[in-house]
Structures are given as structure tokens and as C-alpha cells.
Design an enzyme around this catalytic site. Structure first.
Site, mmCIF file in Angstrom:
data_model
loop_
_atom_site.group_PDB
_atom_site.id
_atom_site.type_symbol
_atom_site.label_atom_id
_atom_site.label_comp_id
_atom_site.label_asym_id
_atom_site.label_seq_id
_atom_site.Cartn_x
_atom_site.Cartn_y
_atom_site.Cartn_z
ATOM 1 N N LYS A 12 0.845 -1.214 0.000
ATOM 2 C CA LYS A 12 0.000 0.000 0.000
ATOM 3 C C LYS A 12 0.868 1.247 0.000
ATOM 4 O O LYS A 12 2.036 1.215 0.391
ATOM 5 C CB LYS A 12 -0.934 0.028 1.214
ATOM 6 C CG LYS A 12 -0.265 -0.063 2.591
ATOM 7 C CD LYS A 12 0.191 1.219 3.224
ATOM 8 C CE LYS A 12 0.698 1.035 4.660
ATOM 9 N NZ LYS A 12 1.515 2.149 5.167
ATOM 10 N N PRO A 96 9.924 -4.335 0.041
ATOM 11 C CA PRO A 96 10.929 -4.051 1.073
ATOM 12 C C PRO A 96 10.295 -3.857 2.449
ATOM 13 O O PRO A 96 9.182 -3.334 2.557
ATOM 14 C CB PRO A 96 11.576 -2.742 0.599
ATOM 15 C CG PRO A 96 11.099 -2.511 -0.777
ATOM 16 C CD PRO A 96 9.869 -3.314 -1.006
ATOM 17 N N ASP A 138 -2.652 -2.081 10.600
ATOM 18 C CA ASP A 138 -2.899 -1.979 9.155
ATOM 19 C C ASP A 138 -3.540 -3.238 8.561
ATOM 20 O O ASP A 138 -3.953 -3.234 7.401
ATOM 21 C CB ASP A 138 -1.579 -1.753 8.394
ATOM 22 C CG ASP A 138 -0.951 -0.412 8.709
ATOM 23 O OD1 ASP A 138 -1.607 0.412 9.352
ATOM 24 O OD2 ASP A 138 0.209 -0.211 8.293
HETATM 25 O O1 C5P Z 1 -0.078 -2.038 14.950
HETATM 26 P P1 C5P Z 1 1.342 -2.120 14.504
HETATM 27 O O2 C5P Z 1 2.077 -3.264 15.150
HETATM 28 O O3 C5P Z 1 1.497 -2.083 13.029
HETATM 29 O O4 C5P Z 1 2.037 -0.800 15.035
HETATM 30 C C1 C5P Z 1 3.403 -0.712 15.301
HETATM 31 C C2 C5P Z 1 3.661 0.420 16.274
HETATM 32 O O5 C5P Z 1 3.338 1.663 15.659
HETATM 33 C C3 C5P Z 1 2.827 0.363 17.520
HETATM 34 O O6 C5P Z 1 3.427 -0.402 18.517
HETATM 35 C C4 C5P Z 1 2.745 1.834 17.908
HETATM 36 O O7 C5P Z 1 3.948 2.197 18.562
HETATM 37 C C5 C5P Z 1 2.743 2.539 16.586
HETATM 38 N N1 C5P Z 1 1.402 2.911 16.102
HETATM 39 C C6 C5P Z 1 0.736 3.960 16.704
HETATM 40 N N2 C5P Z 1 -0.517 4.323 16.263
HETATM 41 C C7 C5P Z 1 -1.081 3.678 15.243
HETATM 42 C C8 C5P Z 1 -0.423 2.604 14.598
HETATM 43 C C9 C5P Z 1 0.828 2.252 15.054
HETATM 44 O O8 C5P Z 1 1.250 4.575 17.647
HETATM 45 N N3 C5P Z 1 -2.305 4.054 14.827
#
Ligand code: C5P
Length: 285
Positions: A12, A96, A138
Site C-alpha cells: 500500500k 521491502p 494496518d
Molecule cells: O499495529 P502495529 O504493530 O502495526 O504498530 C506498530 C507500532 O506503531 C505500535 O506499537 C505503535 O507504537 C505505533 N502505532 C501507533 N498508532 C497507530 C499505529 C501504530 O502509535 N495508529
């Protein structure tokens, strides 16, 4: 059914990404448009009679920080359904990592969709999206299957149509860690709310990526990538939490095509088109 071969997991781009607030649990409130593009990993699934879940890579592009996300997706699906079937998952990684292209989340989403079929579980799109949210913010987007206007922490999706278009996508050698970007004290978290109508008036030029200013400090190569696009006459912007950048391509993009053929070692570039919908969209009701 014992095998599912050549299951795609597309990347994406975030056309824009605004940080509008932060929740008590540290997750950020976002507004963004997520767009599916034709740069994809490929997965193969084989049923295992011994009930185990295993995983291999066809080849490893780089560190693959999310490499256990496929196995975690399979385990989460079994935990949610009580299914005890096993699977061997082979990943052919092309997108990547640490790029903001959603590769790890898309792999997890394709695992949920494919194993739902391989194991005859018949879960709905909403069921799989709920399981996916536990794996990453995501993941529900990729299960939703359409370009989307995204709010909440990335889990509130409104499907969206976008005109077909081509994009230059460029990833410098150094990747960026999503938690490091979101955790930065200098991140601005107060962008005023945008509207879907405001976005629709200028879909490919709207807004900004609020994570970009932080990324430029943590990874100077993001600036180099934007400079390279600018030298091709292209107005670039970062996707997600970086470090990849992208730009809308005009019909003739000779300078970009020339730059692509001479990228320095470690740089990855590609001309991508947006997709009409996720290639696995029809696999769910
Ligand atoms: O949900 P995901 O594991 O992809 O997110 C990785 C990190 O990105 C989370 O641990 C958080 O620190 C940050 N994040 C966030 N707010 C979001 C998505 C991700 O703070 N909406």
C-alpha cells in the site's frame, strides 16, 4: 484442498497521513487514505497433517523484522476458531521491509484469508478483520480489500474509489521502525480533522504525511530519496512511517525511468500502478 499456490499480498501507499491525536494506550489517532498497489509478495500454503505451523522464505531481501507475523496470523486464526489443522507457509518476499509499504501487514492479511479457505473455516470478512487487528493496525485494511479512507488507529475503514494512476516508489537502503517514528517526542499530533470531500477535491495531492518530519531527522536518506524524485521533476512524499517515498507519475516519465536504471547499490525503486481492488477480494463474502 491441500495446497494454495501463488497467493498475492500487495503493498500500500498512504496518499496522505495525518496524526490527529493519541489514545491513552499510546496508539495514535490517524486520518489517512490507504491505496493498494501492484507490488506484491507471494505466499504458498500447504496443509500439514501433523498439525504444526511452519514457515520458510524463498529468499530474504533484508532483515524481515515482521517475519513471524505469518505464523502469528495462523496461530491467531486457530485460537479464534478452535481449528487444529497445520500449515507450511512459504513466503516469497518482494516488498521491502521497514518501508511504510505495509508488506508485513499484507502478508498477515493474506495468511488469514488463505488459511480461512485452506482450513474450510468460512469466517466472514469482518471476523478476519477483527482477528487481523490483533496482529497490527494496518491488517484490517488489507482484509477490507479496497482503497480506503482510514480513521481511528487504522481500523475504521471507508472504501474508496480512485482513478487509475502510476506512481514512482523509491526506498533508500536504511529502513525505519514504526514504533520509533510514532514514539518521537517531536511528532506533531494535533493536525485538524480533514473531510472526505476535501480529500476528493485533490486526491493525489491532498494533505501531508505528518510522520515525514520525524523520519527526515532519524533517516537523512529520506531527504536524498525526495531529492532524487525532485531531480526527475516529481513531487515526492513519504508513505506510512517510511522510509519509502513516492510520487504521482505523469504519462511520460523519462527522467524517472532513467534514474531507475541507475540507482545506487541498496536503493530499490519501482514504477507501480494502483489496483482496482485487492486480488483476493473475491475470496471472502
Ligand atoms: O499495529 P502495529 O504493530 O502495526 O504498530 C506498530 C507500532 O506503531 C505500535 O506499537 C505503535 O507504537 C505505533 N502505532 C501507533 N498508532 C497507530 C499505529 C501504530 O502509535 N495508529
Amino acid at each position: 484442498m491441500q495446497r494454495l499456490l501463488d497467493v498475492p499480498a500487495p503493498a500500500k501507499l498512504n496518499l496522505f497521513l495525518h496524526v490527529t491525536g493519541r489514545r491513552a494506550d499510546g496508539y495514535h489517532l490517524l486520518q489517512s487514505v490507504f491505496m493498494l498497489i501492484d507490488w506484491a509478495d507471494t505466499l504458498h500454503f500447504e496443509k500439514r497433517s501433523d498439525g504444526r505451523i511452519s514457515r520458510e522464505d524463498v529468499h530474504v531481501l533484508e532483515g524481515l523484522p515482521e517475519q513471524d507475523l505469518c505464523v502469528r496470523a495462523a496461530q491467531a486464526l486457530r485460537a479464534a476458531t478452535g481449528c487444529s489443522d497445520g500449515a507450511h507457509i512459504t513466503l516469497h518476499k518482494r516488498i521491502p521491509s521497514q518501508a511504510g509499504l505495509g508488506g508485513g501487514s499484507s502478508d498477515a492479511a493474506s495468511c488469514l484469508i488463505a488459511l480461512n479457505r485452506l482450513w474450510n473455516l468460512s469466517l466472514s470478512r469482518a471476523d478476519l478483520a477483527a482477528i487481523g487487528l490483533g496482529l497490527g493496525a494496518d491488517v484490517p485494511f488489507f482484509i477490507g480489500g479496497h482503497h480506503a479512507w482510514v480513521e481511528g488507529i487504522g481500523d475504521e475503514l471507508t472504501p474508496l474509489g480512485l482513478a487509475p494512476a502510476r506512481f514512482a516508489v523509491l526506498k533508500p537502503p536504511t529502513g525505519l521502525s514504526t514504533p520509533a517514528i510514532f514514539g518521537s517526542p517531536s511528532l506533531r499530533r494535533d493536525t485538524p480533522s480533514a473531510t472526505l470531500a476535501g480529500f476528493a477535491a485533490d486526491a493525489f495531492g491532498f494533505g501531508q504525511n505528518d510522520l515525514q518530519a520525524v523520519a527526515l531527522v532519524l533517516c537523512p536518506e529520506v531527504e536524498e530519496a525526495l531529492d532524487l524524485l525532485a531531480r526527475c521533476g516529481l513531487m515526492g512524499r513519504m508513505t506510512g512511517s517510511g522510509s519509502a517515498v513516492f510520487a504521482l507519475l505523469p504519462d511520460a516519465a523519462t527522467a524517472w525511468e532513467h534514474a531507475l536504471s541507475g540507482l545506487p547499490p541498496g536503493w530499490v525503486g519501482r514504477t507501480c500502478s494502483n489496483l482496482p481492488s485487492h486480488p483476493l477480494y473475491g475470496w471472502l463474502e
